[in-house]
Design an enzyme around this catalytic site. Structure first.
Site, PDB file in Angstrom:
ATOM      1  N   ASP A 483      60.682 -28.105  26.958  1.00  4.74           N
ATOM      2  CA  ASP A 483      61.378 -27.387  28.026  1.00  4.74           C
ATOM      3  C   ASP A 483      62.519 -26.531  27.465  1.00  4.74           C
ATOM      4  O   ASP A 483      62.974 -26.722  26.320  1.00  4.74           O
ATOM      5  CB  ASP A 483      61.923 -28.440  29.011  1.00  4.74           C
ATOM      6  CG  ASP A 483      62.148 -27.901  30.410  1.00  4.74           C
ATOM      7  OD1 ASP A 483      62.018 -26.679  30.608  1.00  4.74           O
ATOM      8  OD2 ASP A 483      62.467 -28.709  31.302  1.00  4.74           O
ATOM      9  N   ASP A 553      58.797 -23.902  38.886  1.00  2.00           N
ATOM     10  CA  ASP A 553      59.392 -25.162  39.334  1.00  2.00           C
ATOM     11  C   ASP A 553      59.185 -25.359  40.830  1.00  2.00           C
ATOM     12  O   ASP A 553      59.537 -26.402  41.364  1.00  2.00           O
ATOM     13  CB  ASP A 553      60.900 -25.174  39.054  1.00  2.00           C
ATOM     14  CG  ASP A 553      61.228 -25.930  37.777  1.00  2.00           C
ATOM     15  OD1 ASP A 553      60.306 -26.499  37.189  1.00  2.00           O
ATOM     16  OD2 ASP A 553      62.408 -25.942  37.392  1.00  2.00           O
TER      17      ASP A 553
HETATM   18  C1  DGJ Z   1      62.990 -28.028  34.270  1.00  2.00           C
HETATM   19  C2  DGJ Z   1      61.495 -28.198  34.383  1.00  2.00           C
HETATM   20  O1  DGJ Z   1      60.921 -27.041  34.870  1.00  2.00           O
HETATM   21  C3  DGJ Z   1      61.198 -29.396  35.265  1.00  2.00           C
HETATM   22  O2  DGJ Z   1      59.817 -29.543  35.411  1.00  2.00           O
HETATM   23  C4  DGJ Z   1      61.818 -30.618  34.651  1.00  2.00           C
HETATM   24  O3  DGJ Z   1      61.188 -30.919  33.440  1.00  2.00           O
HETATM   25  C5  DGJ Z   1      63.306 -30.421  34.461  1.00  2.00           C
HETATM   26  N1  DGJ Z   1      63.585 -29.217  33.718  1.00  2.00           N
HETATM   27  C6  DGJ Z   1      63.922 -31.588  33.751  1.00  2.00           C
HETATM   28  O4  DGJ Z   1      65.227 -31.392  33.450  1.00  2.00           O
END
Ligand code: DGJ
Length: 729
Positions: A483, A553
């Site tokens: 991420d 997201d």
């Molecule tokens: C952002 C990601 O897009 C989410 O799916 C998740 O993993 C969060 N970060 C966790 O902090």
């Protein structure tokens, strides 16, 4: 032979059965573009380049008098150039700009030499399209700047079965001094007119890659990101389509940058109504000093052409990405696995028992990978700490136990990391504040309470690699979700001197690629999914290393439907990470249908499902195993109806052997029982297919000319459905 050279006319022709790309070296040594489009057996240079005024006047250095020189093909403002110059009579701007020793920015590259070879070399340190000697050829042309001993090597590759030209550029400093670059774009393409719509994909967090079109007008449109990553705000991909072009007819060109950092694509219509499309590294925070004998490889560009509409253009890009960009071919053949991710339900609030309950319930809904998301390390119980301290929080989770339990249950185990980032509240930052990027003496913006590690520096990068490697050596982890959750501000590297600060951003991206490269080489069997606050780094650069990128997201199925529709213009659905969520007002069947047109997975607590929803999800297991691999992951995509232009989303994925297809239909606003037919393309003309909407069998031509009758069906608001088609005898 895919590339030919006519020595007498100094014309290069790159071609396959569908496309041609012509360029010529003119009598001044300028590399002129002649044509990019449908296959043309020959080209008439005089006729293409004729603009009445074929002469230029200049002040003769020797005699101090005006001199007139007729050029066979060249006029500075109207010629189509492969490598435009800076500071001369062509005011459309250079592709590369050198700050010369005398202080001017005049930069003008002229032809020196060429070579043609089978195959396509990979770029050192940068992601690139892969091409074997049996499928493509590469032309390399060497140019030299007229004022300095700086060389530019431009490469063009063409494939026998893909309608793309892959371009790249490398600079070599042959001087004894440092050479400062003010601008370093990778490619430029001049088009003779401006009768186009520019389709691009701007967005925001949870709103990534919306489809937007602008008619080209006089002046410049700039698609760019100066966020340090390709970003939610724009995508390094755009299309030029003719006004009449639709999904199945007409001309379209596309441009993809194989790069994940700040970028720019300039689309410039000049006063003579010709169009220059040029692209490369964004100039914010960019100034690059090349040391003597140093070379600089710039990111690759994919230029694609279709004479048969946007559908063919996209299918060509999908095949290119799946065949020639993704690293591990096995993912093309095997199912990627259905992920159950704990994030949207637990956030940071979990312990061993809770996670084991998830894993216990995962199989029951058809998942075969469990991913433990953020919160398992340091003392991270919210998002304000511990990034950089990648040791397991044993008070919270017994990782070995969880991993073993997962494997016992027959699931693969995945874990979340954000390796490029550090929290100010971390042991790493307390020990090494200099590892973080940030200008000394100014307040540093904290975005999601975090700073970015200076992975352009080898020492920092090695440290980050050690953390990843330690974790993967210790635990039997099968899947990494990598991420990245903030953008770049106050850019400054503590490891670079003042004259090299302009290298920081590009160096960072090279550092990222090095880490990803190390990871994929050390752990070739670990599945790598990347993510950047959802779909903030969705680009061809990342796809070289990771076969799947989280699309967004957003847990809203309607938003996701727009996201998948617009993402499909430049990227195959097989790389679009998409899950079924629980916090949404649409039915579970709708959410599943939307997620199915992507990688498909879950992000909710299986124990909280109603019996009805659980049954619905279980029913989908057979559909997934019978259709997902052949149709979604490896098939051909046809966009049937645009949610931007109608009340419906319609898309079909047809298996390569055309024996089966899955159609996604979604209705947005509620409708009265209208007469509605959805035409389905891509089926065989001489076959019949039964559909599971009304159980009828029709011929391929029937589906494409009459369509599926969806009158009186699916009339509720925000309702989506998968319709299955199977060839019958
Ligand atoms: C952002 C990601 O897009 C989410 O799916 C998740 O993993 C969060 N970060 C966790 O902090």
């Amino acid at each position: 032979m895919l590339i030919s050279y006519d020595k007498d006319r100094r014309v290069f022709h790159l071609h396959n059965k569908d496309i041609s790309y012509y360029l010529v070296v003119d009598d001044r040594g300028m590399l002129q573009h002649l044509y990019f489009g449908s296959y043309l057996p020959d080209i008439d240079i005089e006729a293409i380049t004729y603009h009445d005024i074929q002469k230029t006047t200049f002040l003769d250095k020797e005699t101090h008098s005006e001199k007139e020189e007729p050029f066979r093909y060249f006029h500075p403002e109207s010629s189509m150039l492969e490598v435009p110059s800076e500071g001369g009579a062509d005011k459309r701007g250079g592709m590369i700009v050198i700050r010369q020793k005398n202080g001017t920015a005049f930069t003008d590259f002229r032809y020196q030499d060429y070579s043609i070879a089978k195959g396509k070399p990979l770029l050192k340190g940068l992601p690139s399209i892969r091409g074997g000697s049996d499928e493509c050829e590469t032309l390399e042309i060497k140019l030299k700047d007229v004022l300095s001993n700086v060389y530019l090597l431009v490469r063009y590759s063409i494939f026998s079965d893909k309608d793309v030209i892959v371009r790249s550029a490398r600079l070599e400093n042959g001087t004894k001094e440092g050479v400062c670059l003010d601008k370093a774009f990778s490619a430029s393409l001049d088009l003779p007119d401006s009768d186009y719509f520019l389709c691009h994909f701007p967005g925001d967090w949870e709103q990534e890659r919306r489809f937007v079109e602008n008619r080209l007008a006089d002046g410049k449109l700039v698609i760019h990101s100066n966020f340090g990553f390709s970003s939610h705000a724009e995508n390094p991909f755009c299309i030029l389509r003719r006004p009449g072009t639709d999904e199945r007819h007409g001309e379209a060109l596309s441009f993809s940058l194989v790069y994940s950092g700040s970028f720019a694509i300039d689309v410039d219509v000049n006063r003579w109504k010709s169009t220059r499309v040029s692209m490369g590294l964004d100039d914010e925070d960019f100034a690059y000093t090349l040391s003597p004998n140093e070379s600089l490889q710039l990111p690759e560009v994919v230029m694609s052409y279709s004479a048969m509409g946007l559908g063919k253009l996209s299918r060509g890009l999908h095949d290119l990405i799946r065949d020639n960009l993704l690293k591990r071919d096995s993912y093309r053949k095997e199912e990627q696995g259905i992920v159950l991710n704990s994030w949207e339900d637990t956030y940071f609030d979990f312990d061993t028992a809770k996670i084991m309950k998830y894993i216990g319930a995962a199989k029951d809904i058809g998942a075969n990978v469990f991913v433990l998301d953020d919160g398992w390390f340091g003392h991270r119980d919210n998002d304000s700490s511990s990034l950089g301290d990648w040791h397991v929080n044993t008070a919270k989770i017994d990782l070995s136990k969880v991993v073993d339990f997962c494997h016992e249950k027959g699931l693969r185990f995945g874990i979340w990391m954000e390796p490029e980032i550090v929290s100010p509240d971390s042991d790493l930052f307390r020990t090494h504040p200099e590892y973080a990027l940030g200008i000394p003496g100014v307040d540093l913006s904290l975005i999601r309470h975090q700073l970015i590690l200076d992975i352009g520096n080898e020492k920092v990068r090695d440290y980050v690699w050690q953390q990843i490697d330690n974790l993967f050596k210790k635990y039997r982890i099968d899947y990494l979700k990598w991420d990245f959750n903030r953008y770049f501000t106050e850019v400054y590297s503590h490891f670079l001197g003042s004259k090299d600060q302009g290298k920081t951003m590009f160096g960072y991206v090279l550092g990222l690629y090095d880490l990803l490269d190390r990871f994929t080489k050390h752990y070739p069997d670990v599945f790598l999914q990347t993510c950047a606050s959802g779909g903030g780094r969705f680009d061809m650069g990342m796809l070289y290393y990771s076969s799947q990128i989280q699309g967004s997201d957003t847990s809203d199925a309607v938003d996701r439907s727009f996201n998948l529709y617009s993402t499909s213009f430049g990227y195959p659905l097989s790389v679009l990470g998409s899950h079924v969520f629980s916090n949404d007002s649409t039915s579970v069947a709708t959410r599943m249908a939307i997620a199915f047109f992507g990688t498909y997975g879950f992000e909710f607590n299986p124990d909280r499902l109603s019996e009805e929803d659980r049954d619905e999800i279980k029913k989908a297991e057979t559909v997934y195993s019978a259709y997902h691999l052949d149709c979604i992951q490896n098939g051909d995509l046809y966009r049937l109806s645009s949610p931007y232009q109608s009340n419906y989303l319609g898309m079909a994925c047809v298996s390569k052997d055309q024996k089966k297809a899955v159609v996604l239909f979604m209705n947005y606003r509620r409708e009265t029982p209208l007469s509605r037919f959805l035409k389905v393309y891509g089926l065989k003309d001489d076959s019949y297919y039964v559909n599971n909407l009304d159980g009828h069998s029709h011929s391929g031509p029937y589906y494409k000319n009459v369509g599926l009758n969806i009158s009186k069906r699916l009339t509720r608001g925000n309702e989506a459905r998968l319709i299955l088609l199977d060839e019958v005898d």
